[in-house]
Design an enzyme around this catalytic site. Structure first.
Site, PDB file in Angstrom:
ATOM      1  N   GLY A  12       0.814  -1.208   0.000  1.00 25.23           N
ATOM      2  CA  GLY A  12       0.000   0.000   0.000  1.00 25.23           C
ATOM      3  C   GLY A  12       0.852   1.264   0.000  1.00 25.23           C
ATOM      4  N   ASP A  13       0.187   2.405  -0.210  1.00 24.05           N
ATOM      5  CA  ASP A  13       0.842   3.725  -0.173  1.00 24.05           C
ATOM      6  C   ASP A  13       1.949   3.877  -1.218  1.00 24.05           C
ATOM      7  OD1 ASP A  13      -0.801   4.278   2.000  1.00 24.05           O
ATOM      8  OD2 ASP A  13       0.671   3.508   3.422  1.00 24.05           O
ATOM      9  N   LYS A  16      -0.683   5.378  -5.572  1.00 24.51           N
ATOM     10  CA  LYS A  16      -1.771   5.054  -6.524  1.00 24.51           C
ATOM     11  C   LYS A  16      -2.612   6.286  -6.821  1.00 24.51           C
ATOM     12  CE  LYS A  16      -3.159   1.959  -3.568  1.00 24.51           C
ATOM     13  NZ  LYS A  16      -2.028   1.965  -2.621  1.00 24.51           N
ATOM     14  N   GLY A  40      -5.838   5.707   1.970  1.00 25.73           N
ATOM     15  CA  GLY A  40      -5.598   7.149   2.004  1.00 25.73           C
ATOM     16  C   GLY A  40      -4.811   7.469   0.755  1.00 25.73           C
ATOM     17  N   HIS A  41      -5.449   8.088  -0.212  1.00 29.55           N
ATOM     18  CA  HIS A  41      -4.808   8.369  -1.499  1.00 29.55           C
ATOM     19  C   HIS A  41      -4.583   9.872  -1.630  1.00 29.55           C
ATOM     20  CE1 HIS A  41      -6.501   4.345  -3.232  1.00 29.55           C
ATOM     21  NE2 HIS A  41      -5.731   4.188  -2.173  1.00 29.55           N
ATOM     22  N   GLN A 225      -5.012  -0.270  -1.169  1.00 29.11           N
ATOM     23  CA  GLN A 225      -4.056  -1.162  -0.500  1.00 29.11           C
ATOM     24  C   GLN A 225      -3.011  -1.665  -1.513  1.00 29.11           C
ATOM     25  OE1 GLN A 225      -7.701  -1.830   0.437  1.00 29.11           O
ATOM     26  NE2 GLN A 225      -7.132  -0.155   1.756  1.00 29.11           N
ATOM     27  N   ARG A 305       3.877   6.320  11.533  1.00 27.77           N
ATOM     28  CA  ARG A 305       5.158   6.312  10.842  1.00 27.77           C
ATOM     29  C   ARG A 305       5.249   5.012  10.036  1.00 27.77           C
ATOM     30  NH1 ARG A 305      10.514   8.506  12.382  1.00 27.77           N
ATOM     31  NH2 ARG A 305      12.035   7.011  11.626  1.00 27.77           N
TER      32      ARG A 305
HETATM   33  P1  GDP Z   1      -1.521   5.672  -2.153  1.00 27.42           P
HETATM   34  O1  GDP Z   1      -2.234   5.189  -0.947  1.00 27.42           O
HETATM   35  O2  GDP Z   1      -0.935   4.557  -2.959  1.00 27.42           O
HETATM   36  O3  GDP Z   1      -2.356   6.591  -3.017  1.00 27.42           O
HETATM   37  O4  GDP Z   1      -0.292   6.536  -1.627  1.00 27.42           O
HETATM   38  P2  GDP Z   1      -0.330   7.622  -0.414  1.00 27.42           P
HETATM   39  O5  GDP Z   1      -1.033   8.834  -0.901  1.00 27.42           O
HETATM   40  O6  GDP Z   1      -0.800   6.998   0.822  1.00 27.42           O
HETATM   41  O7  GDP Z   1       1.221   7.878  -0.205  1.00 27.42           O
HETATM   42  C1  GDP Z   1       2.031   8.349  -1.217  1.00 27.42           C
HETATM   43  C2  GDP Z   1       2.649   9.695  -0.758  1.00 27.42           C
HETATM   44  O8  GDP Z   1       3.735  10.012  -1.598  1.00 27.42           O
HETATM   45  C3  GDP Z   1       1.700  10.869  -0.874  1.00 27.42           C
HETATM   46  O9  GDP Z   1       1.989  11.769   0.144  1.00 27.42           O
HETATM   47  C4  GDP Z   1       2.028  11.466  -2.233  1.00 27.42           C
HETATM   48  O10 GDP Z   1       1.738  12.844  -2.321  1.00 27.42           O
HETATM   49  C5  GDP Z   1       3.508  11.234  -2.289  1.00 27.42           C
HETATM   50  N1  GDP Z   1       4.072  11.018  -3.636  1.00 27.42           N
HETATM   51  C6  GDP Z   1       3.516  10.368  -4.697  1.00 27.42           C
HETATM   52  N2  GDP Z   1       4.406  10.279  -5.708  1.00 27.42           N
HETATM   53  C7  GDP Z   1       5.535  10.893  -5.274  1.00 27.42           C
HETATM   54  C8  GDP Z   1       6.825  11.101  -5.843  1.00 27.42           C
HETATM   55  O11 GDP Z   1       7.122  10.697  -6.957  1.00 27.42           O
HETATM   56  N3  GDP Z   1       7.747  11.752  -5.071  1.00 27.42           N
HETATM   57  C9  GDP Z   1       7.478  12.203  -3.814  1.00 27.42           C
HETATM   58  N4  GDP Z   1       8.432  12.810  -3.143  1.00 27.42           N
HETATM   59  N5  GDP Z   1       6.268  12.025  -3.252  1.00 27.42           N
HETATM   60  C10 GDP Z   1       5.327  11.366  -3.961  1.00 27.42           C
HETATM   61  P1  IMO Z   2      -3.772   2.597   0.582  1.00 29.86           P
HETATM   62  O1  IMO Z   2      -4.943   2.402  -0.341  1.00 29.86           O
HETATM   63  C1  IMO Z   2      -1.160   0.912   3.669  1.00 29.86           C
HETATM   64  C2  IMO Z   2      -2.920  -2.054   6.362  1.00 29.86           C
HETATM   65  C3  IMO Z   2      -3.070  -1.634   7.814  1.00 29.86           C
HETATM   66  C4  IMO Z   2      -2.867  -2.980   8.487  1.00 29.86           C
HETATM   67  C5  IMO Z   2      -3.578  -3.942   7.558  1.00 29.86           C
HETATM   68  C6  IMO Z   2      -4.997  -4.293   7.968  1.00 29.86           C
HETATM   69  O2  IMO Z   2      -3.650   3.971   1.114  1.00 29.86           O
HETATM   70  O3  IMO Z   2      -2.528   2.063  -0.015  1.00 29.86           O
HETATM   71  P2  IMO Z   2      -7.290  -2.920   7.871  1.00 29.86           P
HETATM   72  O4  IMO Z   2      -7.688  -1.654   8.550  1.00 29.86           O
HETATM   73  O5  IMO Z   2      -7.379  -2.875   6.381  1.00 29.86           O
HETATM   74  O6  IMO Z   2      -7.974  -4.115   8.442  1.00 29.86           O
HETATM   75  O7  IMO Z   2      -5.728  -3.095   8.267  1.00 29.86           O
HETATM   76  O8  IMO Z   2      -3.600  -3.288   6.280  1.00 29.86           O
HETATM   77  N1  IMO Z   2      -3.547  -1.145   5.381  1.00 29.86           N
HETATM   78  C7  IMO Z   2      -2.864  -0.293   4.612  1.00 29.86           C
HETATM   79  N2  IMO Z   2      -1.547  -0.003   4.576  1.00 29.86           N
HETATM   80  N3  IMO Z   2      -2.011   1.507   2.790  1.00 29.86           N
HETATM   81  C8  IMO Z   2      -3.323   1.210   2.791  1.00 29.86           C
HETATM   82  O9  IMO Z   2      -4.175   1.697   1.872  1.00 29.86           O
HETATM   83  C9  IMO Z   2      -3.815   0.304   3.759  1.00 29.86           C
HETATM   84  N4  IMO Z   2      -5.039  -0.186   4.053  1.00 29.86           N
HETATM   85  C10 IMO Z   2      -4.856  -1.071   5.035  1.00 29.86           C
HETATM   86  O10 IMO Z   2      -2.075  -0.721   8.173  1.00 29.86           O
HETATM   87  O11 IMO Z   2      -1.501  -3.324   8.508  1.00 29.86           O
HETATM   88 MG    MG Z   3      -2.232   5.450   1.129  1.00 33.15          MG
END
Ligand code: GDP
Ligand code: IMO
Ligand code: MG
Length: 429
Positions: A12-13, A16, A40-41, A225, A305
């Site tokens: 995840g994160d 996307k 959280g996107h 995720q 974190r």
């Molecule tokens: P998602 O859950 O897959 O949509 O990703 P998140 O939004 O949770 O986490 C990605 C984080 O990285 C966000 O704070 C974005 O703004 C940031 N981000 C995305 N692409 C880049 C990149 O190429 N460089 C940097 N420095 N940050 C990025």
């Molecule tokens: P995005 O879409 C990162 C993780 C949680 C935990 C496990 C189970 O932003 O990439 P849950 O609440 O789903 O039962 O938790 O999955 N988890 C994620 N980790 N990005 C996410 O979504 C996540 N959604 C769930 O931290 O380890």
């Molecule tokens: Mg996320």
């Protein structure tokens, strides 16, 4: 003719949200197919940051339609909060901009209470869930006791379901966890109120998608995720309760597999994980801290974190197989700037033997050690690069290695959080 599915290849994160926002420019319909507000996107557009938990990341384009598929678990409080937040930012989300599947499961207060009580009871052994009631809501879906979006429009059905469910949930909450019981009436009143506001958004998403396809619209599927959080294929039990893999786009949106033309895997240039569970390439030293700080690796949903480590191509290669990936978007390459050397994990060693796939056993995963290939880092700021050949040689070599080791071509490279901080090698649309 290029309906595209975007999925996370790690835990995840991966970024996307940013990639979906980018690809939305050429799509007509943007649909989420699984998960809930555990996601959280984050999008950064013209210096403004938006974080979406349920609404698809395409919502910032005012001529596109966003859809929430049947495969989601939806907390109506959070959905309404998101709609309100967008309104405050000057973006009006009307039913011609957003649909909610009548078959989506609804997160109820008892789901959140159970999620939190269970995690608290597990103490040190907790999974580290987001505490949003995701798991308990999916459990009820499978147990066939869930509340669906359509039920919010039928007061009698909703009342009956809440009454019956609360009998069992309250017994579990009070007797097993020693927690407080919940009352029917306040939940019913609040959910009916929210149901009234949401009714104009509630539709048959599968039918809407079929109509779109007939009108030659292009569909973008937004995964939440990541593949290694998948309930079937992930690091079980340290996973979420849905299938984030590409195949779930069909069941979670209500379309057939023939309508998926391109599957794009999002790969963060290193690895992160939030919550507990195996992480073979985790760095608990100052390099890990460097990546965590430069990448601002704090959860977009819970603020936790994120654990950081080197790029693990064993899990990315597993993801290529599990999702049938056609291309990669590599994100956050800029975060690695300044590191003298970079390690890429190309295999694991287990009991003196080299293995190429993550084993199913948790015990075996804990004993796996990474096999690294060392590469040279770069010093130059790459956030201004818009073409691959503007990148330093070492950064290009890093990307080339990813392609070579996994056999998947890179179609997008992200060098910063902003929409424009992108190298578009080949747009799948
Ligand atoms: P998602 O859950 O897959 O949509 O990703 P998140 O939004 O949770 O986490 C990605 C984080 O990285 C966000 O704070 C974005 O703004 C940031 N981000 C995305 N692409 C880049 C990149 O190429 N460089 C940097 N420095 N940050 C990025
Ligand atoms: P995005 O879409 C990162 C993780 C949680 C935990 C496990 C189970 O932003 O990439 P849950 O609440 O789903 O039962 O938790 O999955 N988890 C994620 N980790 N990005 C996410 O979504 C996540 N959604 C769930 O931290 O380890
Ligand atoms: Mg996320």
């Amino acid at each position: 003719m290029s309906n595209t599915v975007v999925v996370g290849t790690q835990w995840g994160d991966e970024g996307k949200g940013k990639v979906v926002d980018l690809l939305t420019a050429k799509a007509d319909l943007i649909v989420r197919f699984q998960g809930g507000n555990n996601a959280g996107h984050t999008l950064v557009v013209e210096g403004r940051q938006f974080i979406f938990h349920i609404i698809p990341s395409g919502i910032l384009y005012d001529d596109k339609k966003c859809l929430i598929g049947n495969g989601l678990v939806v907390d109506p409080e959070v959905l309404l909060e998101e709609i309100k937040g967008l309104k405050e930012a000057g973006i009006v989300v009307s039913p011609n901009r957003l649909s909610l599947s009548d078959k989506a499961q609804i997160i109820m207060p008892y789901h959140k209470a159970i999620d939190l009580a269970r995690e608290a009871a597990k103490g040190r052994d907790k999974l580290g869930t987001t505490g949003r009631g995701i798991g308990p809501c999916y459990e009820d879906k499978v147990a066939r006791t869930g509340v669906r979006a359509v039920d919010l429009t039928e007061p009698d059905t909703l009342e009956e379901k809440i009454r019956v469910n609360l009998k069992e949930k309250n017994f579990y909450l009070t007797e097993f966890f020693g927690a407080e019981p919940l009352e029917v009436q306040p939940i019913l009143d609040r959910y009916l109120e929210m149901g009234e506001t949401l009714t104009p958004f509630i539709t048959d998403v599968s039918v809407e998608l079929a109509e779109g396809l007939k009108a030659n619209m292009k569909i973008l599927f937004e995964g939440a995720q990541g593949t290694h959080l998948d309930i079937d294929h992930g690091t079980y039990p340290f996973v979420t309760s849905s299938n984030p893999v590409s195949g779930a786009a069909c069941t979670g949106a209500g379309i057939g597999p023939g309508q998926l033309h391109h599957v794009m895997g999002i790969v963060k240039a290193y690895t992160t994980r939030v919550g507990a569970g195996p992480f073979v390439t985790e760095l608990t030293d100052e390099t890990g801290d460097y990546i965590q700080e430069r990448g601002a690796e704090f959860g977009a949903t819970t603020g936790r974190r994120r654990r950081c480590g080197w790029l693990d191509l064993v899990i990315v290669r597993d993801s290529a197989r599990l999702n049938g990936l056609n291309s990669f978007a590599i994100t956050k390459l800029d975060v690695l700037t300044g590191l003298k050397t970079l390690n890429i994990c190309v295999g694991y060693e287990l009991g003196g033997k080299r293995i190429d796939c993550r084993p199913a056993s948790l015990k075996k995963q804990a004993r796996c050690t990474p096999v690294y290939e060392e590469m040279l880092g770069w010093e130059e700021d790459i956030t201004g690069s818009r073409e691959k050949d503007q990148l330093p040689e070492q950064a290009r070599a890093y990307l080339d290695s990813i392609e070579k080791i996994t056999g998947v071509p890179v179609s997008i490279v992200s060098v910063g959080p902003g929409r424009e901080e992108t190298i578009m090698v080949q747009n799948p649309f």
